[in-house]
Every structure is written in structure tokens, then in C-alpha cells.
Motif scaffolding. Structure first.
Motif, PDB file in Angstrom:
ATOM      1  N   SER A  78       2.357  -1.560  -0.203  1.00 29.28           N
ATOM      2  CA  SER A  78       1.767  -2.796   0.297  1.00 29.28           C
ATOM      3  C   SER A  78       0.396  -2.490   0.873  1.00 29.28           C
ATOM      4  O   SER A  78       0.192  -1.454   1.510  1.00 29.28           O
ATOM      5  CB  SER A  78       2.646  -3.439   1.368  1.00 29.28           C
ATOM      6  OG  SER A  78       2.017  -4.589   1.892  1.00 29.28           O
ATOM      7  N   ILE A  80      -1.044  -4.786   2.922  1.00 36.32           N
ATOM      8  CA  ILE A  80      -1.199  -5.854   3.907  1.00 36.32           C
ATOM      9  C   ILE A  80      -1.298  -5.316   5.331  1.00 36.32           C
ATOM     10  O   ILE A  80      -2.233  -5.638   6.061  1.00 36.32           O
ATOM     11  CB  ILE A  80      -0.043  -6.866   3.765  1.00 36.32           C
ATOM     12  CG1 ILE A  80      -0.110  -7.535   2.394  1.00 36.32           C
ATOM     13  CG2 ILE A  80      -0.120  -7.927   4.871  1.00 36.32           C
ATOM     14  CD1 ILE A  80       1.095  -8.362   2.047  1.00 36.32           C
ATOM     15  N   GLN A 153      -3.055 -15.847  -8.589  1.00 41.12           N
ATOM     16  CA  GLN A 153      -3.138 -15.675  -7.144  1.00 41.12           C
ATOM     17  C   GLN A 153      -3.891 -16.829  -6.492  1.00 41.12           C
ATOM     18  O   GLN A 153      -3.565 -17.244  -5.375  1.00 41.12           O
ATOM     19  CB  GLN A 153      -3.817 -14.334  -6.821  1.00 41.12           C
ATOM     20  CG  GLN A 153      -2.926 -13.134  -7.050  1.00 41.12           C
ATOM     21  CD  GLN A 153      -1.767 -13.054  -6.076  1.00 41.12           C
ATOM     22  OE1 GLN A 153      -1.953 -12.991  -4.866  1.00 41.12           O
ATOM     23  NE2 GLN A 153      -0.538 -13.073  -6.595  1.00 41.12           N
ATOM     24  N   HIS A 353       3.024 -11.349   1.930  1.00 43.40           N
ATOM     25  CA  HIS A 353       3.910 -10.419   1.227  1.00 43.40           C
ATOM     26  C   HIS A 353       4.499 -11.056  -0.029  1.00 43.40           C
ATOM     27  O   HIS A 353       4.693 -10.370  -1.042  1.00 43.40           O
ATOM     28  CB  HIS A 353       5.024  -9.951   2.163  1.00 43.40           C
ATOM     29  CG  HIS A 353       4.594  -8.875   3.099  1.00 43.40           C
ATOM     30  ND1 HIS A 353       4.648  -7.532   2.782  1.00 43.40           N
ATOM     31  CD2 HIS A 353       4.068  -8.945   4.346  1.00 43.40           C
ATOM     32  CE1 HIS A 353       4.195  -6.818   3.804  1.00 43.40           C
ATOM     33  NE2 HIS A 353       3.841  -7.659   4.763  1.00 43.40           N
ATOM     34  N   GLU A 356       1.873 -10.888  -2.701  1.00 46.12           N
ATOM     35  CA  GLU A 356       1.707  -9.511  -3.157  1.00 46.12           C
ATOM     36  C   GLU A 356       2.877  -9.098  -4.040  1.00 46.12           C
ATOM     37  O   GLU A 356       2.692  -8.424  -5.066  1.00 46.12           O
ATOM     38  CB  GLU A 356       1.591  -8.574  -1.955  1.00 46.12           C
ATOM     39  CG  GLU A 356       1.300  -7.127  -2.333  1.00 46.12           C
ATOM     40  CD  GLU A 356       1.162  -6.232  -1.115  1.00 46.12           C
ATOM     41  OE1 GLU A 356       0.055  -5.707  -0.890  1.00 46.12           O
ATOM     42  OE2 GLU A 356       2.161  -6.059  -0.384  1.00 46.12           O
ATOM     43  N   GLU A 359       2.607 -10.648  -7.490  1.00 45.04           N
ATOM     44  CA  GLU A 359       1.583  -9.970  -8.281  1.00 45.04           C
ATOM     45  C   GLU A 359       2.113  -8.663  -8.867  1.00 45.04           C
ATOM     46  O   GLU A 359       1.716  -8.261  -9.963  1.00 45.04           O
ATOM     47  CB  GLU A 359       0.348  -9.697  -7.422  1.00 45.04           C
ATOM     48  CG  GLU A 359      -0.854  -9.208  -8.217  1.00 45.04           C
ATOM     49  CD  GLU A 359      -2.095  -9.109  -7.357  1.00 45.04           C
ATOM     50  OE1 GLU A 359      -3.206  -9.255  -7.905  1.00 45.04           O
ATOM     51  OE2 GLU A 359      -1.969  -8.904  -6.128  1.00 45.04           O
ATOM     52  N   SER A 360       3.031  -7.991  -8.168  1.00 43.28           N
ATOM     53  CA  SER A 360       3.582  -6.735  -8.682  1.00 43.28           C
ATOM     54  C   SER A 360       4.461  -6.965  -9.904  1.00 43.28           C
ATOM     55  O   SER A 360       4.635  -6.063 -10.732  1.00 43.28           O
ATOM     56  CB  SER A 360       4.402  -6.031  -7.594  1.00 43.28           C
ATOM     57  OG  SER A 360       5.677  -6.645  -7.435  1.00 43.28           O
TER      58      SER A 360
END
Length: 381
Positions: A78, A80, A153, A353, A356, A359-360
Motif C-alpha cells: 500500500s 497510503i 480511478q 484503500h 487502491e 486498482e490492484s
């Protein structure tokens, strides 16, 4: 808890002092000052033993995986937030320093990788902050919001704005485009608390991979709507070992009023209970969020008494749960104020989170280590 001297820890780990200190700074081994000599440190025996066994190669892979989710090594990447050497960082920025001037809206822009400041709501209704209203409003969105997978995003950030507005209207009702800390202070009719509320909201916006954030990421990994990820995080946050830990602090204060801080702590410890107000595994030298908040309001006398007695008896500094409960008492906020503040702030982190994780493109699906009755023999035909 049992504690080891540096010599004992090094003997168990069979390593150099630099490696021991590195493990402490990374949160793998908890440490505290030695009461007999403040220039020396003591190290948590269970943490040392866990690392010693790992280095010796005596644990199976499934055991390593099982212990990883209990204050163990990182389980996913991460960008973040992180905790390094007792400091909390948001995308590389020191969160305590950032909290000196930033708002929660600006924190959202930082954590969401967006450059613009956020609009904080859509309603002008003059109602009281309500956790129940937040649950109902989010649940109402879940069945109509789009799944998160397969969307850009930019599109997810736009939806995150809407989800945060939904949460804000429930937890900090007020005029549109007013900063959330001001709306919260006005809804509680405590304008003098506004700056401390702003600071607390920023400090609580994210905290790496805690229980509620991990829950939100699991939900997002399945492709659920962003509103569903916040709803799942909010449900987890209400647990007494997480966002509702302030209730344990309140109980200690009630006992302190009745019998004094030292006796209240002795009773709690004698019953084998942990003390919610003190210590945090990721902050061996004290919860930075607590210290960044406690200096900005007068500490009520019973909280000061509990802090002094607890830090001496337990050997750990007060944590953010103590700070939130103390702030609520100092400004005479409603009893549920700590969980309202926590929920509003952490919604920003959950959304960061979730985006994110989407996006993974990965589904979070660990395996269970079966410990039940032996399976019946399967006859193959």
C-alpha cells in the motif's frame, strides 16, 4: 506481559544490536523504558520469541501466515500510510505535522491521490450526528451503486466524493461546503472544540492495515461498491477492540471517580483484563496520535490522575483512545462523540484503500488451516 533485557533478546535472536533496534522501529518487537534504568530498554518476550522461531526455521508456512495477521509482517502493498520509527505517515507526509493545519477534506485529497479539495456534504439540515443514520444511508446506497471493478480511478474518486458526502450528512450534518470539523462543532454546539476536532479527524483518517481497513479492502477486492466497503469498515470499527475502545476508557474513568485511579487499575489488572487506555503495539515509545492531540486542550483532572497512575503502573503511555475520550470530556461532547469522530475520519481512509485495492485487481482470499474433526473417508466412483 513478560519483558527481556537487550542482552536476553539478543541471545534469543542470535543477532546484532542493530537488527534488534531495526525490528523495534518496524513495530515487530515492542519495547519500553526499563523502570530500573530509563537509559535502557526492555523488549516484549513474545515478540522476541516469535522472531527467533522464524529465524530458526522451525515454523511451517501456514503458521507463519496465521501469525502474520496478528501484528505480524505486512501482508499486502500500500502507498497510503505507514508507521516508521514511531511516526505515522500519509503518502510520505508526517501525519502529526500535517494535522497542524490540514482539514479532513484536504487529507482526503492527499490520500485519494487527488489534487482538489473536497466538498464536504450536500445537506443543510440541522440534525444531530448519528451513527445509526450513517449505517442506514450507506445500506441504502449499496443496492443501487455500481460495482467498483472495471471503472477508472477518476470515476471511483467521483463516487468516493458522493459516499463521503453520505457519511458526512449523517455524522456531521450542516451547511454544504462548510469544513467538516466546523459542521461537527456546530452540530454539537461546541464551537470552541472546532480546532481540536479538525486535528483529531486528520490524525484518525488512516492507520495502515488495521482491522476495519482490512475488512474494507476485502470487500473492495470482491468488486463491491465503494459504499459497501465503507459500510463493512464501519461495522468492524464498532468493535470494543477497535473504534469502540473509548468505552473501556470511560469505564476506567468511572472507576477512578469511585475508588481512585490506582485502585481502578489494580482491579482491572487483577481480573486479567487489558487496559484500553494505554499502549499500542506499533508505537513502542507512545502513540504519536495521542501526543499530537493531548497538547491542545486542558486535560480533565480524573483523566490526568488516570494517566499519571497508569503510565507508572503499566509502563506504557496513553493511546489515542484515551485522547479521544479525554477530548470528549474536556469539551463536554456527547458520550458517543469518540466513535462519531473516528467513523467520520476513517471513512476517508477506507475509501482510499478501497480504490487502491480495486486498482490492484486482486481478490483477497486467504486459506484456512483446518483444525476440526477428521474428514470422513470419501469414496470415489
Amino acid at each position: 506481559m513478560s519483558w527481556l533485557t537487550a542482552e536476553e533478546a539478543l541471545q534469543a535472536l542470535k543477532t546484532k544490536p542493530q537488527t534488534l533496534y531495526a525490528n523495534v522501529s518496524r513495530g515487530r518487537i515492542r519495547a519500553k523504558p526499563d523502570p530500573a534504568d530509563p537509559r535502557r530498554s526492555l523488549y516484549q518476550a513474545a515478540d522476541v520469541q516469535r522472531l527467533a522461531e522464524r529465524h530458526a526455521g522451525r515454523r511451517k508456512a501456514e503458521t507463519v501466515a496465521a501469525e502474520t495477521i496478528r501484528w505480524g509482517d505486512p501482508v499486502l502493498s500500500s502507498a497510503i500510510s505507514t508507521i516508521i520509527e514511531g511516526r505515522l505517515f500519509y503518502r510520505g507526509r508526517d501525519a502529526a505535522d500535517f494535522a497542524d493545519t490540514a482539514t479532513l477534506e484536504q487529507t482526503a485529497a492527499l490520500l485519494w491521490n487527488g489534487a482538489e479539495a473536497l466538498s464536504s456534504g450536500t445537506t443543510g439540515e440541522n440534525t444531530s450526528p448519528s451513527l445509526q443514520t450513517a449505517f442506514l444511508a450507506l445500506a441504502g446506497r449499496v443496492t443501487t451503486d455500481l460495482p467498483s471493478l472495471g471503472r477508472s480511478q477518476a470515476a471511483l474518486r467521483r463516487e468516493a466524493h458522493g459516499v463521503l458526502s453520505t457519511v458526512s450528512d449523517a455524522l456531521a450534518p450542516g451547511l454544504p461546503d462548510r469544513p467538516l470539523h466546523l459542521r461537527l462543532a456546530e452540530s454539537w454546539q461546541r464551537p470552541q472544540a472546532a480546532d481540536c476536532l479538525r486535528r483529531a479527524l486528520v490524525l484518525l483518517a488512516d492507520h495502515e492495515l488495521n482491522a476495519s481497513t482490512f475488512t474494507a479492502r476485502v470487500t473492495a477486492s470482491a468488486g463491491a461498491a465503494l459504499s459497501a466497503t465503507v459500510l463493512s469498515g464501519l461495522a468492524t470499527l464498532t468493535g470494543p477492540l477497535h473504534g469502540a475502545a473509548w468505552q473501556g476508557v470511560d469505564a476506567l474513568i468511572e472507576a477512578t471517580i469511585a475508588v481512585g485511579a490506582e485502585q481502578a487499575l489494580r482491579r482491572t489488572l487483577a481480573q486479567g483484563n487489558s487496559v484500553a487506555a494505554f499502549g499500542h503495539p506499533l508505537y513502542p515509545d507512545g502513540d504519536i496520535r495521542a501526543s499530537a492531540l493531548l497538547g491542545y486542550f486542558p486535560l480533565p483532572s480524573k483523566f490526568a490522575e488516570l494517566r499519571e497512575a497508569g503510565e507508572a503502573m503499566i509502563g506504557e503511555k496513553v493511546n489515542v483512545d484515551f485522547a479521544l475520550a479525554a477530548m470528549a470530556a474536556a469539551f463536554d461532547l456527547p458520550r458517543e462523540a469518540p466513535i462519531i469522530i473516528f467513523s467520520l475520519a476513517r471513512s476517508v481512509g477506507w475509501l482510499a484503500h478501497a480504490m487502491e485495492q480495486v486498482e490492484s485487481g486482486e481478490l483477497i482470499r486467504p486459506r484456512a488451516r483446518y483444525a476440526g474433526p477428521a474428514p470422513e473417508t470419501v469414496t470415489r466412483r
